[in-house]
Design an enzyme around this catalytic site. Structure first.
Site, PDB file in Angstrom:
ATOM      1  N   LYS A  83       0.855  -1.190   0.000  1.00  0.00           N
ATOM      2  CA  LYS A  83       0.000   0.000   0.000  1.00  0.00           C
ATOM      3  C   LYS A  83       0.891   1.240   0.000  1.00  0.00           C
ATOM      4  O   LYS A  83       1.799   1.358   0.838  1.00  0.00           O
ATOM      5  CB  LYS A  83      -0.865  -0.046   1.263  1.00  0.00           C
ATOM      6  CG  LYS A  83      -2.194   0.657   1.164  1.00  0.00           C
ATOM      7  CD  LYS A  83      -3.016   0.314   2.404  1.00  0.00           C
ATOM      8  CE  LYS A  83      -4.304   1.065   2.457  1.00  0.00           C
ATOM      9  NZ  LYS A  83      -4.957   0.893   3.762  1.00  0.00           N
TER      10      LYS A  83
HETATM   11  O1  G3P Z   1      -8.759   1.952   4.727  1.00  0.00           O
HETATM   12  C1  G3P Z   1      -8.572   3.268   5.158  1.00  0.00           C
HETATM   13  C2  G3P Z   1      -9.358   3.470   6.396  1.00  0.00           C
HETATM   14  O2  G3P Z   1      -8.810   2.726   7.420  1.00  0.00           O
HETATM   15  C3  G3P Z   1      -9.500   4.868   6.820  1.00  0.00           C
HETATM   16  O3  G3P Z   1     -10.644   4.891   7.600  1.00  0.00           O
HETATM   17  O4  G3P Z   1     -12.219   5.764   9.244  1.00  0.00           O
HETATM   18  O5  G3P Z   1      -9.759   6.261   9.449  1.00  0.00           O
HETATM   19  O6  G3P Z   1     -11.108   7.342   7.679  1.00  0.00           O
HETATM   20  P1  G3P Z   1     -10.950   6.137   8.543  1.00  0.00           P
END
Ligand code: G3P
Length: 217
Positions: A83
């Site tokens: 990634k």
């Molecule tokens: O896959 C990316 C994700 O983990 C981000 O999620 O909720 O931190 O914006 P969030």
């Protein structure tokens, strides 16, 4: 639509994996921090447990270092997707690693133009962050729609991996648009099974069943 689980918590992945709900796993530096585990060790465990792609994120910011980190992460298992963030150096890294036959997930995507660049750099997955766009009053699902149209216009085979999912509606909308993959926290995936009418109906059945005085076993 494929379901990836967005976590580095082994027990949560195992529970969903046993149900056949896990087509892959995504992690990031914040999720590794939350798990309290060593990145190499926990990624190795996840990679051994799950058949599908397991995303492990580089943390360097210069292409040369990102490439070296990506190669090390890819050695963990055949199903590792490296990634990389959607920066110019991340795109250079994507081009080199995808040229070596490695899966690359380009993350932190917030615009259709960024998604276009990732596809041209050979990304296996593009990860647009819908929840973080919603947080700043921009409809995250509009971006998914735009990327779907653009990728289909030119038959790019980069898969749209909807990330930063916060609600079950994000998953329904992703499926309607035709996103290839969603990645969501385990608790959001489990919420897909919930419906108040299911709970109400079950309660009524149980009350009536008790009145029969019968047993099945
Ligand atoms: O896959 C990316 C994700 O983990 C981000 O999620 O909720 O931190 O914006 P969030």
């Amino acid at each position: 639509m494929k379901f990836f689980v967005d976590t580095a918590e082994i027990d949560a992945i195992a529970e969903l994996n046993d149900l056949g709900m896990v087509d892959g796993v995504t992690t990031n530096p914040s999720l590794i921090m939350k798990s309290g585990r060593d990145i190499i060790e926990v990624t190795r465990e996840i990679s051994a447990m799950v058949d599908g792609p397991v995303s492990a994120e580089v943390v360097a910011t210069k292409a040369e270092d990102m490439i070296a980190e990506g190669r090390k992460l890819a050695e963990i298992g055949e199903n590792i997707a490296v990634k990389v963030p959607l920066t110019w150096d991340g795109l250079k890294t994507c081009k080199v690693l995808s040229g070596e036959g490695k899966m690359v997930n380009v993350t932190l995507c917030f615009s259709a133009n960024q998604a276009l660049l990732a596809a041209k750099a050979g990304a296996t997955f593009i990860s647009p962050f819908v929840g973080r766009l919603d947080d700043v009053n921009i409809d995250g699902m509009d971006l998914i729609n735009d990327i779907r149209v653009i990728y289909d216009n030119y038959a790019y085979d980069t898969e749209i991996l909807v990330a930063s999912i916060r609600t079950v509606n994000h998953i329904t909308d992703s499926a309607r648009i035709g996103a290839d993959v969603i990645t969501a926290p385990p608790e959001v995936i489990k919420k897909l099974a919930s419906h108040p009418l299911t709970d109400k109906g079950l309660e009524a059945f149980m009350k009536d069943w008790a009145k029969t005085g019968q047993k099945i076993l």
